[in-house]
Design a protein around this motif. Structure first.
Motif, PDB file in Angstrom:
ATOM      1  N   LEU A 134     -25.526  38.188  37.904  1.00 16.79           N
ATOM      2  CA  LEU A 134     -26.704  38.889  37.464  1.00 16.79           C
ATOM      3  C   LEU A 134     -26.013  40.420  36.897  1.00 16.79           C
ATOM      4  N   GLY A 135     -24.792  40.489  36.667  1.00 17.12           N
ATOM      5  CA  GLY A 135     -24.270  41.898  36.020  1.00 17.12           C
ATOM      6  C   GLY A 135     -24.072  42.889  37.140  1.00 17.12           C
ATOM      7  N   ASP A 136     -24.146  42.643  38.340  1.00 13.52           N
ATOM      8  CA  ASP A 136     -23.777  43.772  39.275  1.00 13.52           C
ATOM      9  C   ASP A 136     -22.516  43.640  40.067  1.00 13.52           C
ATOM     10  N   GLN A 137     -21.580  44.058  39.138  1.00 17.85           N
ATOM     11  CA  GLN A 137     -20.124  43.912  39.517  1.00 17.85           C
ATOM     12  C   GLN A 137     -19.798  44.750  40.776  1.00 17.85           C
ATOM     13  N   SER A 138     -20.317  45.766  40.870  1.00 16.77           N
ATOM     14  CA  SER A 138     -20.110  46.499  42.105  1.00 16.77           C
ATOM     15  C   SER A 138     -20.655  45.928  43.426  1.00 16.77           C
ATOM     16  N   ALA A 139     -21.817  45.331  43.217  1.00 16.64           N
ATOM     17  CA  ALA A 139     -22.194  44.809  44.532  1.00 16.64           C
ATOM     18  C   ALA A 139     -21.432  43.512  44.632  1.00 16.64           C
ATOM     19  N   ALA A 140     -20.888  42.883  43.728  1.00 11.94           N
ATOM     20  CA  ALA A 140     -20.305  41.621  43.815  1.00 11.94           C
ATOM     21  C   ALA A 140     -18.803  41.975  44.714  1.00 11.94           C
ATOM     22  N   LEU A 141     -18.312  43.020  44.351  1.00 20.24           N
ATOM     23  CA  LEU A 141     -16.957  43.480  44.880  1.00 20.24           C
ATOM     24  C   LEU A 141     -17.253  44.093  46.215  1.00 20.24           C
ATOM     25  N   SER A 142     -18.244  44.498  46.571  1.00 20.88           N
ATOM     26  CA  SER A 142     -18.794  44.911  47.930  1.00 20.88           C
ATOM     27  C   SER A 142     -18.816  43.546  48.867  1.00 20.88           C
ATOM     28  N   ASP A 143     -19.547  42.372  48.026  1.00 26.00           N
ATOM     29  CA  ASP A 143     -19.760  41.305  49.036  1.00 26.00           C
ATOM     30  C   ASP A 143     -18.285  40.764  49.271  1.00 26.00           C
ATOM     31  N   TYR A 144     -17.498  40.557  48.040  1.00 31.03           N
ATOM     32  CA  TYR A 144     -16.427  39.706  48.374  1.00 31.03           C
ATOM     33  C   TYR A 144     -15.411  40.623  49.504  1.00 31.03           C
ATOM     34  N   ASN A 145     -15.315  41.927  49.314  1.00 27.65           N
ATOM     35  CA  ASN A 145     -14.507  42.677  50.356  1.00 27.65           C
ATOM     36  C   ASN A 145     -15.069  42.400  51.499  1.00 27.65           C
ATOM     37  N   ARG A 146     -16.403  42.477  51.776  1.00 26.69           N
ATOM     38  CA  ARG A 146     -17.302  42.034  53.038  1.00 26.69           C
ATOM     39  C   ARG A 146     -16.522  40.701  53.764  1.00 26.69           C
ATOM     40  N   ALA A 147     -16.745  39.677  52.653  1.00 26.99           N
ATOM     41  CA  ALA A 147     -16.277  38.127  53.136  1.00 26.99           C
ATOM     42  C   ALA A 147     -14.808  38.345  53.905  1.00 26.99           C
ATOM     43  N   ILE A 148     -13.919  38.860  52.862  1.00 31.11           N
ATOM     44  CA  ILE A 148     -12.409  38.985  53.251  1.00 31.11           C
ATOM     45  C   ILE A 148     -12.367  39.662  54.643  1.00 31.11           C
ATOM     46  N   GLN A 149     -13.147  40.808  54.734  1.00 28.09           N
ATOM     47  CA  GLN A 149     -13.114  41.530  56.119  1.00 28.09           C
ATOM     48  C   GLN A 149     -13.368  40.694  57.284  1.00 28.09           C
ATOM     49  N   LEU A 150     -14.487  39.729  57.127  1.00 27.96           N
ATOM     50  CA  LEU A 150     -15.069  39.036  58.102  1.00 27.96           C
ATOM     51  C   LEU A 150     -13.890  37.878  58.330  1.00 27.96           C
ATOM     52  N   ASN A 151     -13.337  37.408  57.343  1.00 28.16           N
ATOM     53  CA  ASN A 151     -12.340  36.258  57.332  1.00 28.16           C
ATOM     54  C   ASN A 151     -11.330  36.499  56.465  1.00 28.16           C
ATOM     55  N   PRO A 152     -10.250  37.219  56.808  1.00 18.67           N
ATOM     56  CA  PRO A 152      -9.169  37.440  56.047  1.00 18.67           C
ATOM     57  C   PRO A 152      -8.460  36.036  55.457  1.00 18.67           C
ATOM     58  N   ASN A 153      -8.672  34.910  55.996  1.00 21.02           N
ATOM     59  CA  ASN A 153      -8.273  33.852  55.478  1.00 21.02           C
ATOM     60  C   ASN A 153      -9.044  32.891  54.649  1.00 21.02           C
ATOM     61  N   TYR A 154     -10.053  33.481  54.135  1.00 22.70           N
ATOM     62  CA  TYR A 154     -11.022  32.657  53.281  1.00 22.70           C
ATOM     63  C   TYR A 154     -10.711  32.766  51.964  1.00 22.70           C
ATOM     64  N   ASP A 155      -9.972  31.485  51.386  1.00 21.89           N
ATOM     65  CA  ASP A 155      -9.655  31.609  50.098  1.00 21.89           C
ATOM     66  C   ASP A 155     -10.425  31.825  49.020  1.00 21.89           C
ATOM     67  N   ALA A 156     -11.649  31.007  49.202  1.00 21.29           N
ATOM     68  CA  ALA A 156     -12.597  31.303  48.285  1.00 21.29           C
ATOM     69  C   ALA A 156     -12.899  32.799  47.910  1.00 21.29           C
ATOM     70  N   ALA A 157     -13.054  33.433  48.711  1.00 20.40           N
ATOM     71  CA  ALA A 157     -13.230  35.120  48.486  1.00 20.40           C
ATOM     72  C   ALA A 157     -12.327  35.602  47.587  1.00 20.40           C
ATOM     73  N   TYR A 158     -11.004  35.250  47.970  1.00 18.89           N
ATOM     74  CA  TYR A 158     -10.046  35.924  47.191  1.00 18.89           C
ATOM     75  C   TYR A 158     -10.016  35.366  45.865  1.00 18.89           C
ATOM     76  N   ILE A 159     -10.300  34.023  45.655  1.00 17.98           N
ATOM     77  CA  ILE A 159     -10.521  33.696  44.174  1.00 17.98           C
ATOM     78  C   ILE A 159     -11.623  34.274  43.444  1.00 17.98           C
ATOM     79  N   GLY A 160     -12.607  34.467  44.120  1.00 20.49           N
ATOM     80  CA  GLY A 160     -13.656  35.059  43.507  1.00 20.49           C
ATOM     81  C   GLY A 160     -13.521  36.300  43.073  1.00 20.49           C
ATOM     82  N   ARG A 161     -12.903  37.133  44.063  1.00 23.18           N
ATOM     83  CA  ARG A 161     -12.640  38.435  43.969  1.00 23.18           C
ATOM     84  C   ARG A 161     -11.704  38.795  42.575  1.00 23.18           C
ATOM     85  N   GLY A 162     -10.716  37.883  42.828  1.00 24.59           N
ATOM     86  CA  GLY A 162      -9.466  37.637  41.671  1.00 24.59           C
ATOM     87  C   GLY A 162     -10.249  37.454  40.350  1.00 24.59           C
TER      88      GLY A 162
END
Length: 281
Positions: A112-140
């Motif tokens: 949807l073009g909201d890169q800031s919100a996307a980054l915030s959500d990826y960071n939150r997912a990783i904070q909640l589960n530091p071993n969640y590979d999909a979030a690292y790939i998405g943020r990457g």
């Protein structure tokens, strides 16, 4: 001009031009993802029939965050991003520590073009589960598309260290290696991506370009042909095949492949430029 196997070889000046073209195509390839990030699962899951079934599940279980997360994913695969966003919002409202929903919502925010919100959500997912590979790939991928190559590399590396079986981690790290001219490492990563997703054409295109950069035309040509066989609707595959023909001096075959790439995607610049180049002689 020299002759070999009945084909005119490309001149030294032409070869230099070809290498420049190859670099441009390789960089253009850096924006690709195997099959698209929502296509890793059967696209039928985004069909109207499947969404209707999932909606029935939601109606029966209006307080189940899993139901909203699954339907949101189906909406996303169907390109219905606003509905997907609403479902992920509801899933997170019902389960505030739902890291998978945060990661899924991040991808929709990206689309949807909201890169800031996307980054915030990826960071939150990783904070909640530091071993969640999909979030690292998405943020990457988010970092890579923003030109933050090192951060992107670190995230793909982290996912790989977590023993991910997601081919995107290897494919996208391979693209970074490729953009840096580290083609041996790129080939290794593309090969791993292929082993994890043998029916995906994109890693074959990536590996073929690195083979071509290393003057291994035979393996490059085989990879481009395999990519076309897997999916003949990708302009990049035909343009890459044309690059090999052009490098060999087979202009008519190159023109035919470039023309097919242009037919598939009239806006694909490497194909348009290649077609003009070989027709000009």
């Amino acid at each position: 001009m020299d002759e070999r196997s009945g084909h005119r070889l490309i001149s030294a000046r032409g070869l230099a031009a070809m290498l420049a073209v190859l670099s441009a195509v390789a960089l253009a390839g850096c924006d690709t993802v195997p099959g698209g990030e929502l296509a890793a699962v059967d696209v039928a899951q985004g069909s109207s029939q499947n969404i209707s079934s999932l909606s029935a599940v939601v109606q029966r279980n209006p307080n189940d965050p899993e139901a909203y997360n699954v339907r949101g994913s189906a909406y996303g695969r169907g390109g219905r991003y606003r509905e997907a966003l609403q479902d992920f919002n509801k899933a997170i409202e019902l389960r505030p520590n739902f890291y998978q929903a945060y990661s899924n919502r991040a991808l929709i925010q990206r689309f949807l073009g909201d890169q800031s919100a996307a980054l915030s959500d990826y960071n939150r997912a990783i904070q909640l589960n530091p071993n969640y590979d999909a979030a690292y790939i998405g943020r990457g991928n988010l970092y890579r598309k923003a030109g933050q190559t090192q951060q992107a590399f670190n995230d793909f590396q982290k996912a790989i260290q977590l023993d991910t079986t997601d081919p995107r981690a290897y494919h996208n790290r391979g693209l970074i290696y490729q953009s840096q001219g580290q083609h041996a490492f790129a080939i290794e990563d593309f090969s791993t991506a292929i082993s994890l997703a043998p029916d995906s054409p994109e890693p074959y295109n990536g590996r073929g370009l690195s083979y071509l950069a290393m003057n291994d035309d035979t393996n490059a040509f085989a990879d481009f042909n395999t990519s076309i066989k897997l999916d003949g609707r990708i302009a990049e595959s035909w343009a890459n095949q044309a690059l090999v023909y052009e490098k060999r001096g087979e202009r008519q075959k190159a023109a035919k492949s470039y023309a097919e790439a242009v037919r598939i995607d009239p806006n694909y610049a490497p194909a348009r430029d290649g077609l003009a180049r070989v027709r000009a002689g």
